[in-house]
Write an enzyme that holds these catalytic residues in place. Structure first.
Site, PDB file in Angstrom:
ATOM      1  N   HIS A  36      62.337  -0.459  50.005  1.00  0.00           N
ATOM      2  CA  HIS A  36      62.813  -0.089  48.679  1.00  0.00           C
ATOM      3  C   HIS A  36      61.782   0.719  47.886  1.00  0.00           C
ATOM      4  O   HIS A  36      60.705   0.207  47.536  1.00  0.00           O
ATOM      5  CB  HIS A  36      63.179  -1.377  47.925  1.00  0.00           C
ATOM      6  CG  HIS A  36      63.786  -1.155  46.578  1.00  0.00           C
ATOM      7  ND1 HIS A  36      63.025  -0.878  45.466  1.00  0.00           N
ATOM      8  CD2 HIS A  36      65.079  -1.157  46.159  1.00  0.00           C
ATOM      9  CE1 HIS A  36      63.821  -0.746  44.423  1.00  0.00           C
ATOM     10  NE2 HIS A  36      65.072  -0.899  44.805  1.00  0.00           N
ATOM     11  N   ASP A  37      62.084   1.996  47.627  1.00  0.00           N
ATOM     12  CA  ASP A  37      61.346   2.839  46.678  1.00  0.00           C
ATOM     13  C   ASP A  37      59.849   2.950  46.959  1.00  0.00           C
ATOM     14  O   ASP A  37      59.042   3.032  46.017  1.00  0.00           O
ATOM     15  CB  ASP A  37      61.544   2.323  45.247  1.00  0.00           C
ATOM     16  CG  ASP A  37      62.952   2.571  44.725  1.00  0.00           C
ATOM     17  OD1 ASP A  37      63.809   3.014  45.502  1.00  0.00           O
ATOM     18  OD2 ASP A  37      63.185   2.313  43.527  1.00  0.00           O
ATOM     19  N   LYS A 123      68.731   7.113  45.739  1.00  0.00           N
ATOM     20  CA  LYS A 123      68.946   5.963  44.850  1.00  0.00           C
ATOM     21  C   LYS A 123      68.911   6.418  43.393  1.00  0.00           C
ATOM     22  O   LYS A 123      68.035   7.177  42.997  1.00  0.00           O
ATOM     23  CB  LYS A 123      67.870   4.919  45.131  1.00  0.00           C
ATOM     24  CG  LYS A 123      67.941   3.660  44.286  1.00  0.00           C
ATOM     25  CD  LYS A 123      66.951   2.633  44.833  1.00  0.00           C
ATOM     26  CE  LYS A 123      66.854   1.419  43.930  1.00  0.00           C
ATOM     27  NZ  LYS A 123      66.046   1.723  42.723  1.00  0.00           N
TER      28      LYS A 123
END
Length: 304
Positions: A36-37, A123
């Site tokens: 994630h990110d 995202k």
């Protein structure tokens, strides 16, 4: 409004993990990994070459390597640079313009760069499910567990875990493979996850659980030629003693649907077999030779 500088803090250890309310266990054939990110823009806020960033990258790298070995899909979330205020929406009010339109700031950490078979999602909001096809990807893979790591623990990681839970996908929040603004934020995130929507565990515990699942799965594979004979006989509704180990099973009446049921059964136990493998060599002796080699390969690869 920019992301504040993050002081070094010690990555939580086993003694810092909260008690989980549920007893879900991660299984390789049910899992998808979400990184994630892990973009430079978000990681530049940390003290470089210090905790928790060093451990964060090391642990995610280890988990990703194990996922590739176990054929677990790896998905990245990454925010685009140079978003317009309309694209940012209410994020603009909290965090300003976001990632600038510079390739280095948008890039994922060099030690974690996506491989050719990995999936990168664009995202747009805190949750990796919002305005993406993450849910569809998980469902298409026939999976119902999401392993979550990355930044920031109490924002996107936690909101993604909550939404996975609400989609009936079991989230696993890897406490020493996420990082946050501070130890207090980090601890709050893993406590909330354990209390409300996920299983919280360490990298070591995750890999140990995968190993245990695979070890147990070996026993679902036939452990002898006689077991292969018994499984095929059940499909044909015959006595195993009436099946010769070298006869053509397709001529004996084993149709494609029944062969596929064997493929699915054996693949769920970790064997890399296909319909073509079985159809081209449709005898019990050939199938046992194939499966026994697979058992050795799995043991060497996954438990080594």
């Amino acid at each position: 409004m920019p992301i504040p500088a993050i002081a070094s803090y010690q990555m939580p250890g086993s003694s810092d993990l909260p008690e989980n309310r549920v007893s879900w266990t991660p299984e390789p054939n049910r899992s998808v990994l979400l990184i994630h990110d892990m973009q430079n823009y978000f990681l530049h806020a940390f003290m470089q070459k210090e905790s928790p960033l060093v451990e964060l990258v090391q642990h995610i790298k280890r988990i990703k390597r194990k996922c590739h070995a176990l054929q677990i899909p790896v998905v990245y979330s990454a925010q685009p640079g140079g978003q317009t205020p309309e694209q940012r929406g209410l994020l603009q009010d909290f965090w300003g313009d976001g990632i600038p339109n510079h390739s280095d700031e948008q890039s994922i950490h060099t030690d974690l760069s996506p491989d050719s078979n990995d999936i990168v999602l664009t995202k747009w909001r805190y949750s990796a499910f919002k305005k993406t096809n993450l849910l569809e990807l998980v469902k298409e893979q026939g999976r119902d567990q999401l392993i979550i790591c990355g930044v920031y623990a109490h924002i996107g990681c936690l909101l993604t875990a909550s939404e996975a839970f609400m989609q009936d996908i079991q989230p696993f929040f890897i406490a020493d493979a996420v990082a946050d603004f501070s130890f207090e934020h980090h601890q709050m995130a893993i406590q909330y996850a354990a209390d409300r929507c996920a299983v919280t565990m360490s990298t070591e515990q995750l890999i140990d659980e995968w190993k245990k699942s695979l070890s147990d799965g070996y026993h679902a594979l036939p452990m002898s030629l006689q077991e292969v004979q018994k499984q095929v006989a059940e499909l044909l509704q015959e006595d195993p003693v009436h099946l010769s180990v070298d006869e053509d099973l397709i001529h004996r009446g084993l149709d494609s649907i029944r062969i596929m049921s064997l493929v699915e059964k054996w693949r769920s136990s970790g064997a890399e077999v296909t319909f073509v493998d079985l159809a081209e060599r449709p005898t019990l002796s050939e199938w046992w030779s194939l499966l026994s080699a697979q058992s050795e390969k799995i043991a060497s690869r996954d438990l080594g």
